[in-house]
Design an enzyme around this catalytic site. Structure first.
Site, short mmCIF file in Angstrom:
data_model
loop_
_atom_site.label_atom_id
_atom_site.label_comp_id
_atom_site.label_asym_id
_atom_site.label_seq_id
_atom_site.Cartn_x
_atom_site.Cartn_y
_atom_site.Cartn_z
N GLU A 77 -8.38 35.84 -44.87
CA GLU A 77 -8.00 36.05 -43.47
C GLU A 77 -8.97 36.95 -42.71
OE1 GLU A 77 -3.98 37.27 -42.90
OE2 GLU A 77 -3.13 35.61 -44.03
N ARG A 118 -3.44 33.59 -57.64
CA ARG A 118 -4.45 34.07 -56.70
C ARG A 118 -4.32 35.59 -56.58
NH1 ARG A 118 -4.45 34.56 -50.63
NH2 ARG A 118 -6.64 34.98 -50.16
N GLU A 162 -1.51 31.16 -49.12
CA GLU A 162 -0.36 32.03 -48.86
C GLU A 162 0.65 31.28 -48.02
OE1 GLU A 162 -1.05 35.91 -47.20
OE2 GLU A 162 -2.85 36.24 -48.41
N TYR A 171 2.24 31.21 -41.86
CA TYR A 171 3.50 31.94 -41.78
C TYR A 171 4.32 31.54 -40.54
CZ TYR A 171 1.81 34.96 -45.52
OH TYR A 171 1.35 35.43 -46.71
N HIS A 231 -10.37 41.16 -49.99
CA HIS A 231 -9.05 41.14 -49.34
C HIS A 231 -8.81 42.51 -48.71
CE1 HIS A 231 -4.86 39.09 -49.42
NE2 HIS A 231 -4.84 40.07 -48.54
#
Length: 465
Positions: A179, A90, A370, A308, A134
């Site tokens: 995100e 990615r 991620e 995360y 991104h």
């Protein structure tokens, strides 16, 4: 070895640490964080170039001018991917490299770079999995108002058309945004990421423009001759109330909808989650117009999830600048175990959020786009990087991922963040997430860490080792 027979996608798993046959293992990066070459071959200025070149905005006044120099070293990096056994990679496409001004003509040299990159990945039998955006908005578009400006949605659609025409015959899966919560919240509300604005109304307008842009870009990509699968990537987290009070529990529910569903419900339902903004003010705050629900709605083919750490949420009677959202939240939860950048470690939270998000996405395929941890181990005297804590972190999270799959969450791929140590946004080069150590002071020399060698074993065995 413990056994627990379960059917997953038609295949039976007898090993609790095993993954389904055909599961895709990979890693992730982003253009500004690794490419460098910030002003060569016709690339334009991005908001991150402007932000990072402003003194005091990034730790140690670092920037991404060189980063990992992957623009010139991409073949070396693909060789590392092959050594690790990656099946999917990615990466993101730099908008200002492809369309320097954010509108108008494309940059042939920028497109040629991505053609070479994708062709080299295909030759290595690694799936190219690009993200369209991104965080590197062309600076001229920010000068025109940035993401709070509705016109930026149309500009993204034009950019998507350029990229689809150039690369569509090579790409089977696209992600539109990475995100959007982060680049809108941190860039337009908190001000610690580019473009560094602190305007709650600008934040809300930006979120709506992004949802419009996602719908427009989805249609552009789906119209390409190759008929690719198209999805979006959101970062998700469990929301833990700071106390058992009714006010804190209600705040955690509001924050769950604002962080986890704000960019998920619009494409899947054509509407925003209720209970965040005051209904009578919502359209005005967001800048909604008649017909926007149809533009936002997009039947995504898959969902990308980044995980995360959990959030701790409390009611904030004085508010936070957003009408109705009287909530405060933080990743810090006290003296519990943390990574080197201070993020809480909560592997069961990975399982929990996967189950919770699946309740909203139904049977849509999920890719973990991620997941990783910052541990700042340096090479020893022999040049080896012993990052045992990262291995343990990944082991614990992958076991929770395996458990979620056994319990019916339709995850088909996992991308570890990150392939390389890189420019970590406002943290500069102070935090290292990579499976591969990069010596930024010695010609960007790459060294596979112990965690990288361990991850290669996971991939080869298709199970947690």
């Amino acid at each position: 070895m413990a056994t627990d027979e379960a059917a997953v996608g038609g295949a039976k798993l007898l090993d609790v640490d095993a993954f389904p046959a055909g599961f895709l293992w990979g890693s992730a990066t982003a253009a500004y964080q690794i490419e460098g070459a910030w002003n060569v071959d016709g690339r334009g200025e991005s908001i991150w170039d402007r932000f990072a070149h402003t003194p005091g905005k990034v730790k140690n006044d670092a920037n991404g001018d060189v980063a990992c120099d992957s623009y010139h070293r991409y073949r070396d990096d693909i060789a590392l991917m092959r050594e690790l056994g990656l099946k999917t990679y990615r990466f993101s496409i730099s908008w200002p490299r492809v369309q320097p001004g954010g509108r108008g003509a494309s940059n042939p040299k920028g497109l040629d770079y991505y053609k070479r990159l994708v062709d080299a990945l295909l030759e290595a039998r690694i799936r190219p999995f690009p993200t369209l955006y991104h965080w590197d908005l062309p600076q001229p578009l920010e000068d025109a108002g940035g993401w709070p400006n509705r016109d930026t949605a149309e500009r993204l659609a034009d950019y998507a058309r350029i990229v689809a025409d150039a690369l569509g015959d090579r790409i089977g899966q696209w992600a539109i945004f990475n995100e959007p919560k982060t680049f809108t919240h941190v860039g337009y509300w908190q001000g610690t990421h580019a473009p560094g604005r602190t305007d709650p109304l600008a934040l809300l307008r930006a979120t709506h423009t992004v949802n419009l842009a996602q719908g427009l870009a989805f249609r552009v990509l789906k119209a390409a001759k190759a008929k690719p699968q198209v999805g979006g990537v959101i970062d998700v987290a469990p929301m833990n109330a700071a106390t058992d009070s009714d006010a804190d529990r209600a705040a955690a529910q509001r924050w769950f909808r604002f962080l986890n569903l704000w960019f998920l419900d619009p494409p899947l339902k054509g509407s925003y989650p209720q209970g965040v903004l005051p209904p009578a003010q919502q359209d005005a705050l967001l800048g909604c117009r008649a017909g926007d629900d149809a533009i936002m709605r997009a039947p995504l083919d898959f969902i990308g999830l980044n995980y995360y750490s959990p959030w701790v949420v409390r009611h904030a009677p004085r508010g936070n600048g957003i009408p109705g959202l009287d909530t405060q939240a933080d990743w810090a939860a006290g003296p519990d175990e943390k990574t080197d950048n201070g993020w809480d470690i909560d592997p069961p939270g990975f399982y929990r959020i996967l189950r919770e998000i699946t309740q909203h996405t139904g049977g849509l395929p999920i890719e973990i786009t991620e997941n990783g941890a910052a541990y700042n181990n340096l090479p020893d005297s022999q040049g080896h990087v012993h990052d045992r804590k990262r291995i343990v972190w990944l082991q614990r999270h992958l076991r929770e991922l395996s458990r979620a799959i056994r319990d019916g969450v339709p995850v088909r791929a996992y991308h570890c963040w990150s392939l390389l140590d890189n420019f970590e946004w406002a943290e500069g080069y102070t935090q290292r997430f990579g499976l591969v150590y990069v010596d930024f002071k010695n010609r960007q020399q790459r060294t596979i860490k112990d965690s990288g060698h361990w991850y290669a074993k996971v991939i080869a065995a298709n199970r947690v080792v």
